[in-house]
Design a protein around this motif. Sequence first.
Motif, mmCIF file in Angstrom:
data_model
loop_
_atom_site.group_PDB
_atom_site.id
_atom_site.type_symbol
_atom_site.label_atom_id
_atom_site.label_comp_id
_atom_site.label_asym_id
_atom_site.label_seq_id
_atom_site.Cartn_x
_atom_site.Cartn_y
_atom_site.Cartn_z
ATOM 1 N N LYS A 364 0.897 -1.182 0.030
ATOM 2 C CA LYS A 364 -0.078 -0.011 -0.019
ATOM 3 C C LYS A 364 0.714 1.402 0.109
ATOM 4 C CE LYS A 364 -4.034 -2.024 2.492
ATOM 5 N NZ LYS A 364 -4.861 -2.341 3.679
ATOM 6 N N THR A 365 2.026 1.104 0.574
ATOM 7 C CA THR A 365 2.921 2.279 0.559
ATOM 8 C C THR A 365 3.844 2.508 -0.770
ATOM 9 O OG1 THR A 365 3.318 2.106 2.895
ATOM 10 C CG2 THR A 365 5.000 3.449 1.847
ATOM 11 N N GLU A 366 4.299 1.232 -1.189
ATOM 12 C CA GLU A 366 5.360 1.152 -2.195
ATOM 13 C C GLU A 366 4.587 1.144 -3.670
ATOM 14 O OE1 GLU A 366 8.853 1.167 -2.217
ATOM 15 O OE2 GLU A 366 8.087 1.988 -0.386
ATOM 16 N N LEU A 367 3.374 0.416 -3.882
ATOM 17 C CA LEU A 367 2.972 0.937 -5.243
ATOM 18 C C LEU A 367 2.553 2.244 -5.585
ATOM 19 C CD1 LEU A 367 1.982 -1.591 -7.101
ATOM 20 C CD2 LEU A 367 2.763 -2.436 -5.069
ATOM 21 N N PRO A 368 2.043 3.119 -4.796
ATOM 22 C CA PRO A 368 1.678 4.454 -5.417
ATOM 23 C C PRO A 368 2.988 5.281 -5.445
ATOM 24 C CG PRO A 368 0.292 3.861 -3.343
ATOM 25 C CD PRO A 368 1.317 2.856 -3.482
ATOM 26 N N ARG A 369 4.073 4.930 -4.835
ATOM 27 C CA ARG A 369 5.514 5.503 -5.069
ATOM 28 C C ARG A 369 6.126 4.922 -6.419
ATOM 29 N NH1 ARG A 369 9.671 4.193 -1.708
ATOM 30 N NH2 ARG A 369 10.605 6.280 -2.114
ATOM 31 N N LEU A 370 5.988 3.652 -6.542
ATOM 32 C CA LEU A 370 6.461 3.156 -8.041
ATOM 33 C C LEU A 370 5.592 3.828 -9.303
ATOM 34 C CD1 LEU A 370 6.647 -0.565 -6.856
ATOM 35 C CD2 LEU A 370 8.326 0.764 -7.796
ATOM 36 N N ASP A 371 4.231 3.962 -8.856
ATOM 37 C CA ASP A 371 3.330 4.489 -9.985
ATOM 38 C C ASP A 371 3.921 5.965 -10.093
ATOM 39 O OD1 ASP A 371 0.954 4.473 -11.837
ATOM 40 O OD2 ASP A 371 0.542 5.902 -10.362
ATOM 41 N N SER A 372 4.232 6.710 -9.186
ATOM 42 C CA SER A 372 4.530 8.252 -9.614
ATOM 43 C C SER A 372 5.927 8.116 -9.877
ATOM 44 C CB SER A 372 4.675 8.804 -7.900
ATOM 45 O OG SER A 372 3.445 8.752 -7.136
ATOM 46 N N ALA A 373 6.897 7.414 -9.630
ATOM 47 C CA ALA A 373 8.132 7.587 -10.339
ATOM 48 C C ALA A 373 7.888 7.072 -11.886
ATOM 49 C CB ALA A 373 9.205 6.471 -9.690
ATOM 50 N N PHE A 374 6.955 6.016 -12.353
ATOM 51 C CA PHE A 374 6.807 5.522 -13.529
ATOM 52 C C PHE A 374 6.198 6.696 -14.466
ATOM 53 C CE2 PHE A 374 3.358 3.784 -16.226
ATOM 54 C CZ PHE A 374 4.293 3.334 -17.409
ATOM 55 N N LYS A 375 5.406 7.363 -13.758
ATOM 56 C CA LYS A 375 4.564 8.591 -14.653
ATOM 57 C C LYS A 375 5.538 9.755 -14.836
ATOM 58 C CE LYS A 375 -0.009 7.117 -13.561
ATOM 59 N NZ LYS A 375 -1.185 7.287 -12.549
ATOM 60 N N ALA A 376 6.549 9.920 -13.898
ATOM 61 C CA ALA A 376 7.316 11.097 -13.713
ATOM 62 C C ALA A 376 8.533 10.993 -14.791
ATOM 63 C CB ALA A 376 7.723 11.424 -12.411
ATOM 64 N N SER A 377 9.091 9.678 -14.663
ATOM 65 C CA SER A 377 10.158 9.433 -15.167
ATOM 66 C C SER A 377 10.327 8.139 -16.238
ATOM 67 C CB SER A 377 11.258 9.294 -14.369
ATOM 68 O OG SER A 377 12.582 9.019 -14.676
ATOM 69 N N VAL A 443 17.814 -8.301 -14.816
ATOM 70 C CA VAL A 443 18.828 -7.367 -14.732
ATOM 71 C C VAL A 443 19.105 -6.793 -13.452
ATOM 72 C CG1 VAL A 443 19.627 -5.151 -15.215
ATOM 73 C CG2 VAL A 443 18.411 -6.236 -17.023
ATOM 74 N N ALA A 444 17.943 -6.916 -12.555
ATOM 75 C CA ALA A 444 18.104 -6.656 -11.084
ATOM 76 C C ALA A 444 16.683 -7.222 -10.444
ATOM 77 C CB ALA A 444 18.149 -5.111 -10.963
ATOM 78 N N LYS A 445 16.820 -7.383 -8.990
ATOM 79 C CA LYS A 445 15.589 -7.834 -8.338
ATOM 80 C C LYS A 445 15.551 -7.210 -6.977
ATOM 81 C CE LYS A 445 17.742 -12.451 -7.443
ATOM 82 N NZ LYS A 445 17.182 -13.717 -7.455
ATOM 83 N N ARG A 446 14.594 -7.216 -6.489
ATOM 84 C CA ARG A 446 14.329 -6.791 -4.999
ATOM 85 C C ARG A 446 14.981 -5.295 -4.962
ATOM 86 N NH1 ARG A 446 16.157 -12.293 -4.198
ATOM 87 N NH2 ARG A 446 14.350 -13.589 -3.811
ATOM 88 N N LEU A 447 14.561 -4.510 -5.809
ATOM 89 C CA LEU A 447 14.954 -3.106 -5.534
ATOM 90 C C LEU A 447 13.744 -2.278 -4.959
ATOM 91 C CD1 LEU A 447 16.885 -2.606 -8.943
ATOM 92 C CD2 LEU A 447 17.639 -3.101 -6.792
ATOM 93 N N GLY A 448 14.109 -1.155 -4.442
ATOM 94 C CA GLY A 448 13.170 -0.230 -3.978
ATOM 95 C C GLY A 448 13.097 0.877 -5.259
ATOM 96 N N VAL A 449 12.281 1.953 -4.886
ATOM 97 C CA VAL A 449 12.095 2.940 -6.082
ATOM 98 C C VAL A 449 13.414 3.692 -6.397
ATOM 99 C CG1 VAL A 449 10.796 5.042 -6.529
ATOM 100 C CG2 VAL A 449 9.720 3.008 -5.445
ATOM 101 N N GLU A 450 14.042 4.067 -5.312
ATOM 102 C CA GLU A 450 15.231 4.821 -5.165
ATOM 103 C C GLU A 450 16.216 3.869 -6.179
ATOM 104 O OE1 GLU A 450 13.691 4.470 -2.416
ATOM 105 O OE2 GLU A 450 12.831 6.431 -2.111
ATOM 106 N N GLN A 451 16.304 2.875 -5.725
ATOM 107 C CA GLN A 451 17.366 1.976 -6.503
ATOM 108 C C GLN A 451 17.220 1.866 -8.073
ATOM 109 O OE1 GLN A 451 17.054 -1.014 -3.735
ATOM 110 N NE2 GLN A 451 19.056 -1.142 -3.242
ATOM 111 N N LEU A 452 15.675 1.559 -8.127
ATOM 112 C CA LEU A 452 15.275 1.607 -9.661
ATOM 113 C C LEU A 452 15.662 2.777 -10.325
ATOM 114 C CD1 LEU A 452 11.933 -0.324 -9.222
ATOM 115 C CD2 LEU A 452 13.942 -1.036 -10.502
ATOM 116 N N GLN A 453 15.427 3.832 -9.773
ATOM 117 C CA GLN A 453 15.518 5.407 -10.251
ATOM 118 C C GLN A 453 17.173 5.439 -10.764
ATOM 119 O OE1 GLN A 453 12.938 7.828 -10.945
ATOM 120 N NE2 GLN A 453 14.737 8.284 -12.513
ATOM 121 N N GLU A 454 18.034 5.115 -9.758
ATOM 122 C CA GLU A 454 19.407 5.291 -9.982
ATOM 123 C C GLU A 454 19.968 4.331 -11.106
ATOM 124 O OE1 GLU A 454 21.257 4.473 -6.443
ATOM 125 O OE2 GLU A 454 20.442 5.897 -5.139
#
Length: 468
Positions: A364-377, A443-454
């Motif tokens: 419930k916390t991470e899915l909206p954060r993933l969605d925000s990063a997806f739409k923004a970048s 390529v990668a797994k078990r990453l958080g939003v920040e790690q995916l962005q980097e």
Amino acid sequence: MRKLFVILIATLLGQLHLQAQGYQVTVKLKNFTGGKFFLAHYMGRSTYLADSATVSPAGEAVLKGATPLLPGIYLLVLPGKEKYIEALIDKQQFFSVSIDTSDLINKTVYKGSPDNDLFLSYNKFLFQQETLSRSIQQQLQAAHTAADTARVLPLQKELGQKIQHFRTDFVAKHPGNILSTIFLAMKEPEVPQQPAGEDSSFAYRYFKGHYWDEVDLQSDRLVRTPILEGKLKKYFTQLVPASPDSIVVECDALIARTRKSKEVFKYVLWWLTYNYESSPYMGMDAVFVHLVEKYYVPGEAFWLNDEQLNKIVDRAYTMAPNLIGKQAAPLEFKDTASHMLSLYKTQSKYTILVFWDPTCGHCKTELPRLDSAFKASWKNKDVAMIGVKTEGTREEWLQFIKEHNLSGWVHGSDPQSATNYRRLYDVYSTPMIYLLDEKKKIVAKRLGVEQLQEFLDRVSVKNDAVKR
């Protein structure tokens, strides 16, 4: 008559041999008339109970067993478990010790244990240096300037050299002693002056190449000490390159050096297995899988029963299909309109595959954060988002998607688990996130939003540089 004499001598020697089996440590305590006395040993930096005995009204406790103790550093723990002394156990396992709690260093006396007499002399030497050591630490803590620190450092270096000189001199005088084995293992390689023609990596290569020279990996003596674990930890965290391929080579090379000691082999293999199975660093599960396939599957983990072995092997087989660099397993699912979709039919430069549960607090916390990063970048970087429901009802799933406006995603579910995704993608918790390339390799797994962005930012910069 001569024959009878030979028989009597043989019988006596046989009785002495039988008496020498096992161990017996008799402890005499001043000011104790009861309670439990404990014998513990190190296993790495942890300690484990080996034996216990009741203290008699006369202040005596007898620890004994029919099987000899494995060598190492043991702890003689006084009743109440607030105080203890360390003792060495090696070949001589029948001895006594008198302990006076008013001075555990200077008033402890051994009988019948030359190893512990020597160990006690070392501890007394360290005790004599303690006042100077405390003074140095206090001066370092009180230092306000670089000049203050510079004045204290020579004293610290001198103390270290004095202790090392004691150990070096001890090894020369008592070769083969268990304490000499410990001192040699504690010593680190001394790097010589860099020869002409060598590059700047010489010191590192020399130190690493000679790191295990003085460490006895062919007898059991170091397993029940804190020394071996410390050596392993430093080697694999500071000296071995942090890539699975390099680590696998080093693991195999080190394990090969332990083959003459079942206990060292057991400990080193266990430590490496546990360390890389539980590593927080991405990709290290490949090391765990390698160790299991090479040593556990063929049956070399002799200390495990069938149930324990099967659990470890099953865990490795669960990890094996989703290691970094592997082709992602085929995945077919139904979308929100119950149409069949396929992972491999979703075309994009990168795919972020998210296994999630609409009832999971973390999701419930991470899915909206993933969605925000997806739409923004990420969307602009040709990244596709695929979300696969693992738990919860269809209604909860659809409500979450609508409520958080997770548009632009490919949403799917496999309610019958027909694709066996839990095993193939090792989905034991949620959210479980994978990053796949355009050919659907992991390529990668078990990453958080920040790690995916980097990661995606880094790839974009690299691609831009190639285009120029």
